[in-house]
Design an enzyme around this catalytic site. Sequence first.
Site, PDB file in Angstrom:
ATOM      1  N   ASP A 421      -7.606  31.036 -15.295  1.00 10.55           N
ATOM      2  CA  ASP A 421      -8.314  31.267 -14.132  1.00 10.55           C
ATOM      3  C   ASP A 421      -7.157  31.256 -12.954  1.00 10.55           C
ATOM      4  OD1 ASP A 421     -10.096  31.309 -12.144  1.00 10.55           O
ATOM      5  OD2 ASP A 421     -10.216  29.075 -12.196  1.00 10.55           O
ATOM      6  N   LYS A 422      -7.319  31.581 -11.756  1.00  9.60           N
ATOM      7  CA  LYS A 422      -6.379  31.649 -11.020  1.00  9.60           C
ATOM      8  C   LYS A 422      -6.659  30.176  -9.961  1.00  9.60           C
ATOM      9  CE  LYS A 422      -6.330  34.134  -7.184  1.00  9.60           C
ATOM     10  NZ  LYS A 422      -6.324  33.231  -6.285  1.00  9.60           N
ATOM     11  N   THR A 423      -7.685  30.335  -9.392  1.00  6.05           N
ATOM     12  CA  THR A 423      -7.935  29.228  -8.299  1.00  6.05           C
ATOM     13  C   THR A 423      -7.921  27.858  -9.166  1.00  6.05           C
ATOM     14  OG1 THR A 423      -8.917  30.773  -7.265  1.00  6.05           O
ATOM     15  CG2 THR A 423      -9.303  28.589  -6.233  1.00  6.05           C
ATOM     16  N   PHE A 572     -25.235  28.508  -1.420  1.00  9.68           N
ATOM     17  CA  PHE A 572     -24.332  29.394  -2.201  1.00  9.68           C
ATOM     18  C   PHE A 572     -24.669  29.475  -3.361  1.00  9.68           C
ATOM     19  CE2 PHE A 572     -20.432  30.167  -4.700  1.00  9.68           C
ATOM     20  CZ  PHE A 572     -20.049  31.130  -3.869  1.00  9.68           C
TER      21      PHE A 572
END
Lengths: 1132, 348
Positions: A421-423, A572
């Site tokens: 994953d990036k974040t 959200f």
Amino acid sequence: MSTSKVLKRLWFVFSSLLSPFPQGFDPPHQSDTRTVYVANRFPEHGHYIPQRFADNRIISSKYTIWNFVPKNLFEQFRRIANFYFLIIFLVQLMIDTPTSPVTSGLPLLFVITVTAIKQGYEDWLRHKADNEVNGAPVFVVRSGSLVQTRSKNIRVGDIVRVAKDETFPADLVLLSSDRADGTCHITTASLDGETNLKTHFSVPETSVCQSVSQLEALQAVVECQQPEADLYRFVGRVTVTQHGEEIVRPLGPENLLLRGARLKNTKEIFGVAVYTGMESKMALNYKCKSQKRSAVEKSMNTFLIIYLVILLSEAVLSTILKYAWQSEDEWNEPFYNQKTEQERNSSPILQFISDFLAFLVLYNFIIPISLYVTVEMQKFLGSFFIGWDLDLYHEESNQKAQVNTSDLNEELGQVEYLFTDKTGTLTENEMQFRECSINGIKYREMNGKLVPEGMTGDSPGGSSPQLVIHTNSCCTKLMSEELLFLKAVSLCHTVQISYNQSESWLGGDPFSHTNSFSFSHMEYYAASPDEKALVEATRRIGVAFTGCSGDTMEINTFGKTEKYKLLHVLEFDPNRRRMSVILETPSGGKMLFTKGAESAVLPFTTTGEIEKTRLHVDEFALKGLRTLVVACRHFSPKEYIDVDKRLMSARTALQRREEKLQQAFAHIENHLHLLGATGVEDKLQDKVPETIEVLRRAGIKIWVLTGDKHETAVSVSLSCGHFHRTMNILELLQQRSDNECAEQLRRLARRIKEDHVIQHGLVVDGASLSLALREHEKLFMEVCKNCSAVLCCRMAPLQKAKVVRLLKTSPEKPITLAVGDGANDVSMIQEAHVGIGIMGKEGRQAVRNSDYAIARFKFLAKLLLVHGHFYYIRIATLVQYFFYKNVCFITPQFLYQFFCLFSQQTLYDSVYLTLYNICFTSLPILVYSLFEQLVHPDILQAKPSLYRDISKNSLLSFRTFLYWTMLGFTHAFVFFFGSYLLMGEDTSLMSNGQMFGNWTFGTLVFTVMVITVTLKLALETQFWTWMNHFVTWGSIAFYFIFSLFYGGIIWPFLHTQDMYFVFVQLLSCGSAWFAIVIIVITCLFPEVMKKVLYRHLCPTSTQKSQVTTSSQILCPEPRASWAKLGRRFEIR
Amino acid sequence: MKQSNRIKAMVKEEQEESSNRPDNTAFTQQRLPAWQPILSASIVIPMFVLIGAAFIGVGVALFITSRDIQLQELDYTGDDSEHPCFKCRTNTEKCTCSMTFSIPTLFKGPVFFYYGLTNYFQNQRKYGASKDDNQLYGDLNYFTSPSTDCDPYTRDSKNMPIVPCGALANSMFNDTFTLSHTVNGVQKIVPLDGKGIAWWTDYNIKYRNPSITPLINAFNGTKKPTNWPKPIYELDTTDVYNNGFINQDFLVWMRRAALPDFRKLYRRITHDDYAAGLPAGNYTLTIAYNYPVHSFNGKKKVVLSNVSWMGGKNDFLGIAYIVVGSMCVVMSIVMLIVYARFKFGEDD
């Protein structure tokens, strides 16, 4: 009945079978909802059917005292190897076999006992924890007063009182709190690790009941869905009867207080228990343990099957030869060994079968009985080293590596594809507001000021619209759009505030303090770090969010306090990828603010600087910033009534609520006016580029899977070294149709062939990926395999898992590893062979579902290159060695049959047969498999290419397996025929002319075998700690001492005294000693030869680096080896 | 910087008791002091040379020792019609035959007298298990009810218990031998010593007669093994310490051989006249031929042998040591070549 209902019913049946306490859903009550009468005040008349619910006991233990033995035995015998030995044991009990049942019964008992002790101990710990939880004191409202009782006595419908900082003992629907608005704050840190404060609400009708007496008068019924595991889903409604009038209110997750969560900032609350004990959401989440099996285990099972085949063929061969031999009368029944009447008369087929079984029993030890238990111990004990490793300990967050399953240790050394994953994984997930775009103009934040592009903070003026705000200065220059943008950012969120001197305002009106408060005493808590960064940024600029009480939000714009009434929050969710709030402005207008990903908001905007903003958003993304777009919408009073109605009906729906909510949200978040966009920077984690480089050099292909925009993702990829500047970047983006996608893929494939660039990188977005995967999987895979780096952006969580599965199931079946920190990575973590959770800021979901958890991405290098390498070589050698030593063990026995008329005479005594695996040869390999290090850890990290030496399960390849097995057979032949030749024509070996018997012969073979097998492992050992020395020499010494002892006594309870003084007699003759030495050396001498020649002719990189290690660490003068010769001689 | 971090961390650790910081010990960090041997040519070549030389030395010594041992083997099965024992081969009656042989040089003493059988599977499982160790330990309880392991030799046709029961005892070797030395044309019997042919522990501990005198009384209500001409308590009526279960011929037989071709020690020649050995000359071996081996194509033989410290004649050990020793040396030369050629490559 619909399929889902059938499935559900099946599930209930299944779960009630599985759970230790059948929950007894009587058929008539198998409805989709449960009805809870608050305080268990059932209607006195009417159609009331009692429902049965589980009690509030938490049972995480598997066994009770009564069922431990049968249940544990049952579970253990489900293992194929244990079951096999049970069968052998039963065969021995039933028919006349060469060995007594004890010989296989005792090892089996040993193995079963060790496992049972381990499992029993773990269960005892669980029992202890359960008792603590179940016995905790709680306060319950019963018959008009507050009663203290134990947690396990809470029933569904009980009103429970929880005080500040206590955890909730069951899933409660909040009835009231000590606050007037009926809200409370909780943290769910122990459930999902989110440390932020969350506000939970009660419905107004119950929130007034703040005392026991008022609750006593409350007439309410809660209807809600049946228990389910999803922590964030709850659908229900409460019906309150007031003055003979029924008022229905919707209940959602914000009304539910989950068991395990903790009450904060609130003195006390009352809640009604709706889900208790094993039905609470926390308990339902206990399950879902991953059932992953490592590649080593799979090859182990294959080898077991091969050995089973060897065993069966040996038994069949022996049986056939026996009958071939016996067809001649003189061998069937020589005069000196006649059969009994019974034997003569039994049917030949039965005879044949029983002979076959007898041979099976005779050779059964070729299946290594203690392999499983040793592997289990090795994994269990070995996994501690990960948690203990200081290099995997993160000082700042005080977190060490965590092992959730030890079954996959060795898989860490086999990784070929890394999905990250990036974040939060590659980056810190520590957001810093950097830039924004308002109404088509770009601004940068500098020292608490927003500066338009091209300006410095100190040069105000000029004609272009600008925003230079000093916190204390007047705001005349402030354009309304800019102010609106800032207000939108500071209002559209779900951030909570914690005041450092929070005690003072507890229970009181928070706003009374705000004026005297300096902002620095406030701290924001948010589930999403982006929101926190944005709210903090607006505070710096001058529009500070100062508090939220009930449905009022307060902001402070340049010293002026404004109060907004919060009407609705459109939460959200990852599919919509935006959130909204509907507010009543101080002037009375109704407004919607929306914030979300540009692709999720821009399509719904109709006015504002859409094109310019889009450009800016792309620019932000190119810089590696995370972008959010902010928009608003004004409602006319009529519109608002419609909106309100839609939301209310959707929220109160019991059926398909989510779906209806989505529809309502989609309708409301439309016709938006674009305000602007924000750019937030997420810093790269420490040493990410280095780690990626190291892993790549280790031969691991790295794929970055992110939900971010393509531009952001690419720029982060570049900055973290995933993509190089020299790389040829191929793009598969925004494909709309199948054909287009296929065409693009073919073009890319061609480019890979034609472009003479060494490395290619591929960028794919989610939509194109799903197209590519639907029809052109093969083509896509081909392109991917030729790319050294792949970046997938705009990925939904399930898509991530899909990509992992695609790679996993490709023909080469590579080993995959997924790293992630958030809930959106869970599916990928569970799908990959090894799932690693990063203990980041986004809660503990990923950590809980992972196999291993580490604090930082950079720890991956040591985890894979060092620990993975260690575990793999350890377990691989362990497995191979186990098979080897059992071949050595049993083959002489097989060979002996050729010399004893296939009469199933054992070569070794029963006690030796029994103890070989559990005493004489068990410890050295266990210690080896815990401590072995082929190469020094520093060198493993410095030379990542060493990781390739062990890739593709190379130490357990069929070739190596064949080598070990053949080695076992060869050694067995040497043991047996060496001893056989020594006996020659049966000359005396003793100086007094006396003769040996068969047991002495067997003991000679056995002695040679124990020594050789132990020394063979010594030859394999590279890393001799004192423990290795102790167990290696200790095992041999133990064998001698034990044999002397065993042969030195007439054992009163033994049936025969065959072994009496055999061992002493053997050792008392010099020839035997000479024979032992020569046979052992003959076995090991080719081994040493092979090792030396391989090392010099074609050294592996591992061996090369061993040389450097030792020359650096051990012997600075290589020529000093002569002096060491004496010591080295020992190991042979 | 790092230093200050560490200090900070230590301070922090003192403040927080719940620190998760793992212990920094050699054990937990997998940095235990360890010896890391590397089997490289520079170590192995000298080692192999040393071992090879030592082995060749030992091998030569063993070979010479073994070569010095004298051995006289006489096959008396009588398969050949010329053979003096031919007549006894199928004869079930008592039959005696004699063979002459000559010893060219002094057969150094002490000389051991073995009998040998081939193709005889004493190592069959049922055969070997067919005995009752409790009986043999002199436990009277097992005299009247022997273990069923002995089937079908547990009871005779009249259902009387057999002592000692079982196939192993029942098939005891019963040929007897006398050896005579022709001195000046006169046959002089060579005295044979039946003591010390069985293991000391078997004779003294493992096997015991029941403590009843006379021994015969212990065997009331039992039968002798069916193949035996006389009961166990009459095996050696001249010597109580060689009678019953502790008869050394019996003990030797009961220690069953590992392989189908075996020898068993029959007598030792220790008499004063022959203590130094059997002098050169002609000898006659007289065999009371009882034991049938014809049915399974077995062979019977008598072996005279002297022993060294390493036992009887056994060339295998010496040859094995020489072979393995030479291989070690040869291989070390091979490795030396390899090492010389590839060493420099490694250094690069």
